[in-house]
Design a protein around this motif. Structure first.
Motif, mmCIF file in Angstrom:
data_model
loop_
_atom_site.group_PDB
_atom_site.id
_atom_site.type_symbol
_atom_site.label_atom_id
_atom_site.label_comp_id
_atom_site.label_asym_id
_atom_site.label_seq_id
_atom_site.Cartn_x
_atom_site.Cartn_y
_atom_site.Cartn_z
ATOM 1 N N ARG A 5 76.742 25.371 82.084
ATOM 2 C CA ARG A 5 76.324 25.425 83.593
ATOM 3 C C ARG A 5 76.463 26.591 84.002
ATOM 4 N NH1 ARG A 5 78.681 22.851 87.354
ATOM 5 N NH2 ARG A 5 76.837 22.046 88.594
ATOM 6 N N ALA A 6 77.377 27.656 83.914
ATOM 7 C CA ALA A 6 77.418 28.770 84.817
ATOM 8 C C ALA A 6 77.764 29.958 83.280
ATOM 9 C CB ALA A 6 78.159 28.805 86.372
ATOM 10 N N VAL A 33 71.680 28.926 79.537
ATOM 11 C CA VAL A 33 72.605 28.953 80.902
ATOM 12 C C VAL A 33 71.793 28.306 81.865
ATOM 13 C CG1 VAL A 33 73.084 31.051 81.610
ATOM 14 C CG2 VAL A 33 75.259 29.971 81.831
ATOM 15 N N GLU A 34 72.679 27.333 82.869
ATOM 16 C CA GLU A 34 71.782 27.134 83.775
ATOM 17 C C GLU A 34 71.618 28.429 85.246
ATOM 18 O OE1 GLU A 34 72.793 23.838 85.589
ATOM 19 O OE2 GLU A 34 72.461 22.478 83.586
ATOM 20 N N ARG A 35 72.947 28.349 85.156
ATOM 21 C CA ARG A 35 73.319 29.881 86.545
ATOM 22 C C ARG A 35 73.850 30.872 85.917
ATOM 23 N NH1 ARG A 35 74.743 26.957 92.287
ATOM 24 N NH2 ARG A 35 72.615 26.226 92.420
ATOM 25 N N TYR A 37 76.245 34.159 87.727
ATOM 26 C CA TYR A 37 76.501 34.824 88.564
ATOM 27 C C TYR A 37 76.865 36.409 88.227
ATOM 28 C CZ TYR A 37 77.126 30.774 91.170
ATOM 29 O OH TYR A 37 76.846 29.892 91.541
ATOM 30 N N THR A 74 67.041 30.315 83.209
ATOM 31 C CA THR A 74 68.161 30.804 84.114
ATOM 32 C C THR A 74 67.957 31.300 85.721
ATOM 33 O OG1 THR A 74 68.963 31.257 82.026
ATOM 34 C CG2 THR A 74 70.706 32.402 83.972
ATOM 35 N N HIS A 106 79.837 28.276 94.420
ATOM 36 C CA HIS A 106 80.148 27.168 93.413
ATOM 37 C C HIS A 106 81.149 26.218 93.188
ATOM 38 C CE1 HIS A 106 78.614 26.971 89.236
ATOM 39 N NE2 HIS A 106 79.746 26.540 88.609
ATOM 40 N N THR A 108 81.615 23.069 90.615
ATOM 41 C CA THR A 108 81.561 23.058 89.589
ATOM 42 C C THR A 108 81.466 21.540 89.368
ATOM 43 O OG1 THR A 108 84.581 22.353 89.089
ATOM 44 C CG2 THR A 108 84.092 24.781 88.916
ATOM 45 N N GLU A 231 80.931 28.330 82.509
ATOM 46 C CA GLU A 231 81.196 26.924 82.833
ATOM 47 C C GLU A 231 80.459 25.647 82.183
ATOM 48 O OE1 GLU A 231 80.582 22.961 86.274
ATOM 49 O OE2 GLU A 231 79.559 25.060 86.318
ATOM 50 N N PRO A 270 74.676 20.685 90.158
ATOM 51 C CA PRO A 270 74.902 21.812 90.932
ATOM 52 C C PRO A 270 74.168 21.813 92.071
ATOM 53 C CG PRO A 270 73.971 22.635 88.480
ATOM 54 C CD PRO A 270 73.770 20.913 88.826
#
Length: 277
Positions: A5-6, A33-35, A37, A74, A106, A108, A231, A270
């Motif tokens: 997810r992240a 991964v989606e995001r 950081y 992403t 963020h 979860t 995550e 998310p």
């Protein structure tokens, strides 16, 4: 590759001679991964302006890996730190699948709301100041040089990466007290904000644990520890090394338990990014 997810990466220090750029590029190449950081000190603008910039193929490979992730869908969220502070002038900037934020929250998959911030905001509560701090900075630079030389020798011998810098810092009572104050400052901040935890970097000490119901996650760095935080789909947080191996794991929040299974509190999608107050 495992779909995440992240992911959280900080303290890369691209442009400084201590950056392990090739290892980071290889790690980013394994991410699905989606995001993502980027939690500060990604490009070391301070080093590049004060000293001779170190920029080669490895640094280019990192930039290329980030471009590939963005092109694959992403979302990149850049939270500048103290070594890339000038980028904070662009906080609020929104580009296709990329944004620059001073700090973000963020959420979860299991509903925990985590403050994502570099961590230099807590310097006033942790640093000594004056000559002692200047001496510490000078000594740290020597330690990083020794770390680079030691691991060059280990590579020649076919040995795995080992952080001499982290080993030496753990022998220092002053360094350990500094890190303890930093952790408390971060947890106090999220407690005041009514959040469930914090994800940060800055101090080059990876960690993942829960204290008094609050999550403390430090994704580490790419000059000493070579670690990142991710995550999973169910909200599990994992601290990974540069090979993708799990160093520490913090499972999802559980709302009830029966004899057969544990059920996460909720599997939330998310939520939109929000600037923290």
């Amino acid at each position: 590759m495992t779909r995440r997810r992240a992911a959280f990466v900080s303290d890369v220090h691209l442009g400084s001679k201590h950056c392990h750029a090739e290892e980071l590029a290889a790690f980013l190449g394994t991410l699905d991964v989606e995001r993502l950081y980027l939690v500060g000190d990604i490009v070391d603008l301070w080093w590049m302006s004060a000293k001779r910039a170190a920029w080669g193929h490895g640094q280019n490979h990192v930039v290329e890996a980030l471009h590939r992730l963005r092109a694959a869908g992403t979302e990149l969220i850049y939270v500048p730190g103290n070594h890339d502070r000038p980028i904070r002038r662009f906080c609020g900037l929104m580009l296709p699948r990329m944004s620059v934020r001073r700090r973000v929250i963020h959420t979860t998959a299991d509903g925990r709301r985590l403050l994502v911030v570099h961590g230099d905001d807590y310097d006033s509560a942790t640093q000594f100041g004056g000559f002692q701090e200047e001496l510490g900075d000078w000594l740290y630079e020597r330690i990083l040089t020794g770390n680079r030389i030691a691991n060059a020798l280990r590579r020649c011998l076919g040995l795995r990466y080992w952080s001499l810098a982290d080993f030496l810092k753990r022998q220092s009572g002053a360094a350990e007290r500094y890190i303890a104050r930093f952790i408390e400052a971060g947890l106090d901040d999220v407690r005041r904000r009514g959040l469930d935890g914090i994800v940060c970097g800055h101090i080059h000490r990876p960690a993942l644990f829960e204290r008094d119901g609050l999550v403390y996650a430090n994704d580490g760095d790419w000059v000493e520890s070579l670690t990142a935080l991710v995550e999973d789909r169910d909200g599990t947080l994992r601290l990974l090394d540069h090979r993708g191996e799990t160093l520490k794991r913090l499972g999802p929040k559980v709302c009830w338990i029966d004899e057969r299974r544990e059920v996460p509190a909720r599997a939330a999608a998310p939520e939109p990014l929000h600037e923290a107050a």
